[in-house]
Scaffold this motif. Structure first.
Motif, PDB file in Angstrom:
ATOM      1  N   GLY A   1       0.823  -1.212   0.000  1.00 47.89           N
ATOM      2  CA  GLY A   1       0.000   0.000   0.000  1.00 47.89           C
ATOM      3  C   GLY A   1       0.859   1.265   0.000  1.00 47.89           C
ATOM      4  O   GLY A   1       0.522   2.244  -0.670  1.00 47.89           O
ATOM      5  N   ASP A   2       1.987   1.245   0.732  1.00 47.44           N
ATOM      6  CA  ASP A   2       2.871   2.426   0.758  1.00 47.44           C
ATOM      7  C   ASP A   2       3.437   2.700  -0.633  1.00 47.44           C
ATOM      8  O   ASP A   2       3.518   3.853  -1.060  1.00 47.44           O
ATOM      9  CB  ASP A   2       4.059   2.215   1.710  1.00 47.44           C
ATOM     10  N   TYR A   3       3.864   1.638  -1.311  1.00 46.68           N
ATOM     11  CA  TYR A   3       4.427   1.809  -2.658  1.00 46.68           C
ATOM     12  C   TYR A   3       3.350   2.365  -3.596  1.00 46.68           C
ATOM     13  O   TYR A   3       3.621   3.252  -4.396  1.00 46.68           O
ATOM     14  CB  TYR A   3       4.953   0.475  -3.205  1.00 46.68           C
ATOM     15  N   MET A   4       2.125   1.818  -3.500  1.00 47.08           N
ATOM     16  CA  MET A   4       1.045   2.299  -4.368  1.00 47.08           C
ATOM     17  C   MET A   4       0.651   3.736  -4.021  1.00 47.08           C
ATOM     18  O   MET A   4       0.413   4.566  -4.895  1.00 47.08           O
ATOM     19  CB  MET A   4      -0.189   1.380  -4.254  1.00 47.08           C
ATOM     20  N   LEU A   5       0.597   3.995  -2.714  1.00 46.33           N
ATOM     21  CA  LEU A   5       0.148   5.314  -2.259  1.00 46.33           C
ATOM     22  C   LEU A   5       1.102   6.423  -2.716  1.00 46.33           C
ATOM     23  O   LEU A   5       0.659   7.521  -3.068  1.00 46.33           O
ATOM     24  CB  LEU A   5       0.036   5.312  -0.725  1.00 46.33           C
ATOM     25  N   LYS A   6       2.393   6.105  -2.716  1.00 44.83           N
ATOM     26  CA  LYS A   6       3.383   7.119  -3.123  1.00 44.83           C
ATOM     27  C   LYS A   6       3.056   7.600  -4.549  1.00 44.83           C
ATOM     28  O   LYS A   6       2.920   8.796  -4.791  1.00 44.83           O
ATOM     29  CB  LYS A   6       4.784   6.496  -3.049  1.00 44.83           C
ATOM     30  N   THR A   7       2.854   6.638  -5.459  1.00 43.87           N
ATOM     31  CA  THR A   7       2.534   7.007  -6.843  1.00 43.87           C
ATOM     32  C   THR A   7       1.158   7.672  -6.910  1.00 43.87           C
ATOM     33  O   THR A   7       0.972   8.684  -7.593  1.00 43.87           O
ATOM     34  CB  THR A   7       2.547   5.753  -7.748  1.00 43.87           C
ATOM     35  N   ALA A   8       0.164   7.111  -6.187  1.00 44.03           N
ATOM     36  CA  ALA A   8      -1.212   7.636  -6.247  1.00 44.03           C
ATOM     37  C   ALA A   8      -1.273   9.087  -5.755  1.00 44.03           C
ATOM     38  O   ALA A   8      -2.030   9.895  -6.297  1.00 44.03           O
ATOM     39  CB  ALA A   8      -2.145   6.755  -5.419  1.00 44.03           C
TER      40      ALA A   8
ATOM     41  N   GLN B   1      -6.131   1.256 -10.356  1.00 39.85           N
ATOM     42  CA  GLN B   1      -5.580   0.384  -9.310  1.00 39.85           C
ATOM     43  C   GLN B   1      -4.595  -0.610  -9.931  1.00 39.85           C
ATOM     44  O   GLN B   1      -3.536  -0.886  -9.367  1.00 39.85           O
ATOM     45  CB  GLN B   1      -6.693  -0.380  -8.591  1.00 39.85           C
ATOM     46  N   ARG B   2      -4.924  -1.124 -11.104  1.00 33.58           N
ATOM     47  CA  ARG B   2      -4.020  -2.092 -11.763  1.00 33.58           C
ATOM     48  C   ARG B   2      -2.697  -1.437 -12.160  1.00 33.58           C
ATOM     49  O   ARG B   2      -1.637  -2.026 -12.029  1.00 33.58           O
ATOM     50  CB  ARG B   2      -4.703  -2.704 -12.996  1.00 33.58           C
ATOM     51  N   GLN B   3      -2.796  -0.205 -12.613  1.00 33.31           N
ATOM     52  CA  GLN B   3      -1.583   0.532 -13.016  1.00 33.31           C
ATOM     53  C   GLN B   3      -0.683   0.775 -11.788  1.00 33.31           C
ATOM     54  O   GLN B   3       0.533   0.555 -11.831  1.00 33.31           O
ATOM     55  CB  GLN B   3      -2.054   1.856 -13.626  1.00 33.31           C
ATOM     56  N   LEU B   4      -1.300   1.178 -10.667  1.00 33.13           N
ATOM     57  CA  LEU B   4      -0.541   1.420  -9.435  1.00 33.13           C
ATOM     58  C   LEU B   4       0.060   0.118  -8.905  1.00 33.13           C
ATOM     59  O   LEU B   4       1.188   0.082  -8.405  1.00 33.13           O
ATOM     60  CB  LEU B   4      -1.456   2.020  -8.356  1.00 33.13           C
ATOM     61  N   GLN B   5      -0.721  -0.952  -9.040  1.00 35.62           N
ATOM     62  CA  GLN B   5      -0.303  -2.276  -8.561  1.00 35.62           C
ATOM     63  C   GLN B   5       0.958  -2.741  -9.297  1.00 35.62           C
ATOM     64  O   GLN B   5       1.906  -3.245  -8.690  1.00 35.62           O
ATOM     65  CB  GLN B   5      -1.473  -3.225  -8.836  1.00 35.62           C
ATOM     66  N   LEU B   6       0.980  -2.535 -10.609  1.00 35.64           N
ATOM     67  CA  LEU B   6       2.116  -2.981 -11.427  1.00 35.64           C
ATOM     68  C   LEU B   6       3.371  -2.159 -11.118  1.00 35.64           C
ATOM     69  O   LEU B   6       4.462  -2.715 -10.939  1.00 35.64           O
ATOM     70  CB  LEU B   6       1.755  -2.886 -12.914  1.00 35.64           C
TER      71      LEU B   6
END
Ligand code: AP5
Length: 194
Positions: free
Chosen positions: A38-45, A65-70
């Motif tokens: 979640g931290d890695y995704m949140l940084k980009t989001a 969400q898929r883009q952030l996940q990748l």
């Protein structure tokens, strides 16, 4: 690289258990890394101004969400592999309950990047999870506030974890987060990964 993926529904206590793992391994002077998906995704989001907090991420359009996940998976793999032979732990989800349906947290293209040895499913009784959520006022987890929803999500998480494991030959281990003593689960996880 030895990677254990630690999954469980919001509020079951993954982060608490991983903090306990950190204390145990720090005392032993072991080489380890704890990462939070979640931290890695949140940084980009947040950089992209998609959200203002982590609980908004699971309500984003699924393609976002898929883009952030990748993006997160690639960065996580880079960090875990730079640790060499130490133990890496990733705090994440086997499934994410979104308004568009259950999104697998570890679909084929993600789990093949991560290459885990073990996928852990942290579980507790739904009523206990609800109690822990209620006591934790820092978060907004009302989309998981019904015992039937929690039970259904836990079932989907089991199916999803095994499906992901099959793709990379990982094992799946269910670990109970015992009320009042997260160190029991922490020790089980370390023992299963070493
Ligand atoms: P994430 O960062 O994982 O947040 P979360 O799911 O909300 O999980 P939490 O960290 O809030 O809960 P927890 O289970 O760790 O519980 P805690 O230890 O705090 O994910 C954030 C978002 O990122 C997701 O919603 C999703 O959008 C996205 N995401 C992440 N991975 C993804 C993926 N792979 N694909 C797509 N999207 C992804 O404990 C809760 C409370 O219980 C605390 O108050 C604690 O003190 C208490 N407690 C814990 N253990 C015990 C115990 N044994 N006895 C008594 N109390 C306890």
């Amino acid at each position: 690289m030895k990677l254990g993926i630690v999954t469980g529904i919001p509020g079951v206590g993954k982060t608490t258990i991983l903090n306990t793992i950190k204390e145990i391994l720090s005392k032993e002077n072991s080489k380890f890394l704890i990462m939070n998906y979640g931290d890695y995704m949140l940084k980009t989001a947040m950089e992209m101004k998609y959200v203002s907090n982590r609980d908004e991420m699971r309500k984003l359009p699924l393609n976002v969400q898929r883009q952030l996940q990748l993006e997160a998976a690639k960065n996580i793999y880079k960090d875990a592999s730079s640790l060499g032979d130490g133990l890496s732990f990733l705090d994440t989800h086997a499934v994410v309950r979104t308004p568009g349906g259950y999104l697998p947290g570890l679909p084929k293209h993600i789990v093949e990047i991560l290459q885990p040895q073990v996928i852990f499913l942290i579980e507790s009784d739904p009523e206990l999870i609800l109690k822990r959520q209620e006591n934790d006022k820092t978060r907004a987890r009302t989309d998981y506030s019904d015992p039937a929803v929690i039970k259904e999500t836990m079932d989907f998480a089991r199916y999803s974890a095994m499906a992901s494991a099959v793709l990379v030959g990982a094992s799946v281990k269910v670990v109970k987060n015992v009320e009042g003593d997260p160190s029991i689960a922490a020790h089980q996880i370390i023992k299963s990964l070493v």
